[in-house]
Write a protein that holds these residues in place. Structure first.
Motif, mmCIF file in Angstrom:
data_model
loop_
_atom_site.group_PDB
_atom_site.id
_atom_site.type_symbol
_atom_site.label_atom_id
_atom_site.label_comp_id
_atom_site.label_asym_id
_atom_site.label_seq_id
_atom_site.Cartn_x
_atom_site.Cartn_y
_atom_site.Cartn_z
ATOM 1 N N VAL A 1 32.160 -2.284 -1.369
ATOM 2 C CA VAL A 1 33.064 -2.905 -0.396
ATOM 3 C C VAL A 1 32.659 -4.371 -0.245
ATOM 4 N N THR A 2 33.632 -5.270 -0.446
ATOM 5 C CA THR A 2 33.356 -6.711 -0.364
ATOM 6 C C THR A 2 34.056 -7.280 0.875
ATOM 7 N N PRO A 3 33.763 -8.537 1.222
ATOM 8 C CA PRO A 3 34.475 -9.132 2.366
ATOM 9 C C PRO A 3 35.959 -9.386 2.074
ATOM 10 N N SER A 4 36.357 -9.358 0.786
ATOM 11 C CA SER A 4 37.767 -9.607 0.462
ATOM 12 C C SER A 4 38.550 -8.294 0.421
ATOM 13 N N LYS A 5 39.484 -8.160 1.356
ATOM 14 C CA LYS A 5 40.286 -6.922 1.365
ATOM 15 C C LYS A 5 41.080 -6.785 0.071
ATOM 16 N N GLU A 6 41.591 -7.919 -0.415
ATOM 17 C CA GLU A 6 42.382 -7.887 -1.645
ATOM 18 C C GLU A 6 41.553 -7.335 -2.810
ATOM 19 N N THR A 7 40.307 -7.815 -2.914
ATOM 20 C CA THR A 7 39.416 -7.314 -3.973
ATOM 21 C C THR A 7 39.169 -5.816 -3.790
ATOM 22 N N ASN A 8 38.961 -5.403 -2.552
ATOM 23 C CA ASN A 8 38.699 -3.973 -2.292
ATOM 24 C C ASN A 8 39.893 -3.109 -2.711
ATOM 25 N N ASN B 1 31.819 -3.559 13.770
ATOM 26 C CA ASN B 1 32.773 -3.650 14.884
ATOM 27 C C ASN B 1 33.521 -4.979 14.875
ATOM 28 N N ASP B 2 32.871 -6.044 14.356
ATOM 29 C CA ASP B 2 33.573 -7.339 14.263
ATOM 30 C C ASP B 2 34.729 -7.253 13.269
ATOM 31 N N ASN B 3 34.493 -6.523 12.188
ATOM 32 C CA ASN B 3 35.507 -6.486 11.121
ATOM 33 C C ASN B 3 36.666 -5.529 11.400
ATOM 34 N N PHE B 4 36.422 -4.448 12.132
ATOM 35 C CA PHE B 4 37.482 -3.434 12.280
ATOM 36 C C PHE B 4 38.819 -4.072 12.736
#
Ligand SMILES: NC(=O)CC(=O)C(=O)O
Length: 303
Positions: free
Chosen positions: A32-39, A70-73
Motif C-alpha cells: 500500500v502506497t500513499p498514492s491511491k491511484e497506484t494502489n 486515522n489521518d488518512n481514512f
C-alpha cells in the motif's frame, strides 16, 4: 444451566455445495502506497494475475487503497453508494471482465457524514452482492508497543454479512472482527462454507494472534477461513504483519506466505467440510441442554 436464552437452536446445517465447490482462491497481499491511484493500479494487476493463475475467487487486504491511519481514512474515503468510487469501479469492472468473484478487501467508506471500514463482495457480473462494515472497531492500548483507536474516526457497522456467490456462501469479517467467535458462529449457523477476513494485524498482535485466530475460527466452525493482509512496509507508521493464509475445517493451514508483496493461490475443496463434520460431528455433540446459541440478527432482522 442455560447460558443463553433459548431463542434459536445452534445446529449448523451441512451447507449444500455451490455451483463451484472445488476452485482456486487467490489472496493478494498488496503493498500500500500513499498514492491511491497506484494502489488501484496494483490491485487491478494482482487481480488479473490471479485470474490468469486460474483463481475463481480473489481476496484483497484490509485498507488496500489507503495507508492505515486515522489521518488518512477521511482523505482516502469513497462514497460507495452515491459515488464517485474509483476503487469500487475498478473492482466491479475487473470482476465482470475476468469472470471472478472478488472479496474486495476494505476501503474507508464515507456515508451520511460518517466513516466506515467497509468490504464489498463482487459477483462475476461485477455487481456488489454484499457490503460489510467492520462491526468491531480496533481500539488497542499496549503501552510502549502500540496504541491505535479506530473509533477516533470510524463508526462501527451494525450487521453480520453473508454473501451468496458462485464460489459458495461467504461470511465476511474485517480484521479485529476475527477475535469475536460469536460472529463466526453466526456465519456457520447460516451455512457459510468460507469466512474471509481482510485484515491488517500489526507486528505485536500479528506475531501472537494472527495465525491462532484464523485456525481457531476454522476449527471451531469446521469451515474454511481465508485472511488477506497488506504487505509489510517497515517505513510505515503502522507496520503490518502480512502472512495472508488459508485454513481448512480442521484448522490446518493449506497455504500461506511471508510478509512481502505476494499472491497466494490455493485450492479449496468444500467436500472437506462434509468430511471433517463426519469425522468429528460437533453439531450433534453440542450440549444445547446446558448452553444455547442466540442469533440476535435472526431475531431482530434489520437491526
Ligand atoms: N486493523 C485491525 O483491526 C488490527 C488488529 O485487529 C490487530 O490485532 O492488529
Amino acid at each position: 444451566m442455560a447460558l443463553f436464552n433459548n431463542a434459536a437452536s445452534y445446529n449448523p446445517p451441512l451447507p449444500s455445495l455451490p455451483k463451484l465447490s472445488k476452485f482456486k482462491l487467490a489472496l493478494c497481499q498488496l503493498s500500500v502506497t500513499p498514492s491511491k491511484e497506484t494502489n488501484i493500479d496494483n490491485a487491478r494487476t494482482a487481480i488479473e494475475t490471479s485470474a490468469r493463475s486460474g483463481a475463481s475467487l480473489v481476496v484483497l487486504p484490509e485498507m488496500w487503497n489507503c495507508p492505515y491511519s486515522n489521518d488518512n481514512f477521511p482523505k482516502y474515503a469513497e462514497d460507495i453508494d452515491v459515488g464517485p468510487s474509483p476503487s469500487v469501479d475498478m473492482l466491479s469492472e475487473a470482476a465482470r471482465r475476468l469472470g471472478v468473484t472478488i472479496v474486495g478487501g476494505s476501503i474507508p467508506e464515507t456515508s451520511d457524514g460518517r466513516l466506515y471500514n467497509t468490504c464489498c463482495v463482487y459477483g462475476t457480473d461485477g455487481r456488489i452482492v454484499a457490503k460489510h462494515r467492520k462491526v468491531h472497531l480496533f481500539d488497542v492500548d499496549i503501552p510502549g508497543d502500540i496504541v491505535f483507536k479506530e473509533s477516533d474516526t470510524l463508526t462501527a457497522g451494525e450487521t453480520p454479512t453473508v454473501a451468496d456467490t458462485d464460489v459458495g456462501r461467504i461470511g465476511i469479517g474485517i480484521c479485529h472482527d476475527i477475535r469475536f467467535p460469536e460472529l463466526a458462529l453466526i456465519y456457520a449457523a447460516r451455512g457459510a462454507h468460507l469466512i474471509c477476513y481482510p485484515g491488517a494485524f500489526n507486528m505485536s498482535t500479528g506475531r501472537s494472534l494472527w495465525e491462532l485466530m484464523q485456525r481457531a475460527r476454522a476449527a471451531d466452525n469446521q469451515l474454511f477461513v481465508a485472511t488477506c493482509s497488506p504487505a509489510r512496509d517497515p517505513t510505515s507508521g503502522y507496520i503490518t504483519w502480512g502472512h495472508s493464509t488459508l485454513a481448512e475445517p480442521f484448522g490446518e493451514i493449506i497455504a500461506t506466505t511471508g510478509h512481502k508483496e505476494a499472491i497466494v493461490v490455493a485450492e479449496i475443496d468444500y467436500s472437506l467440510i462434509h468430511q471433517r463434520r463426519l469425522n468429528l460431528p460437533l453439531a450433534k455433540q453440542r450440549r444445547e441442554d446446558i448452553y444455547q446459541f442466540v442469533d440476535l440478527h435472526r431475531r431482530y432482522p434489520g437491526k
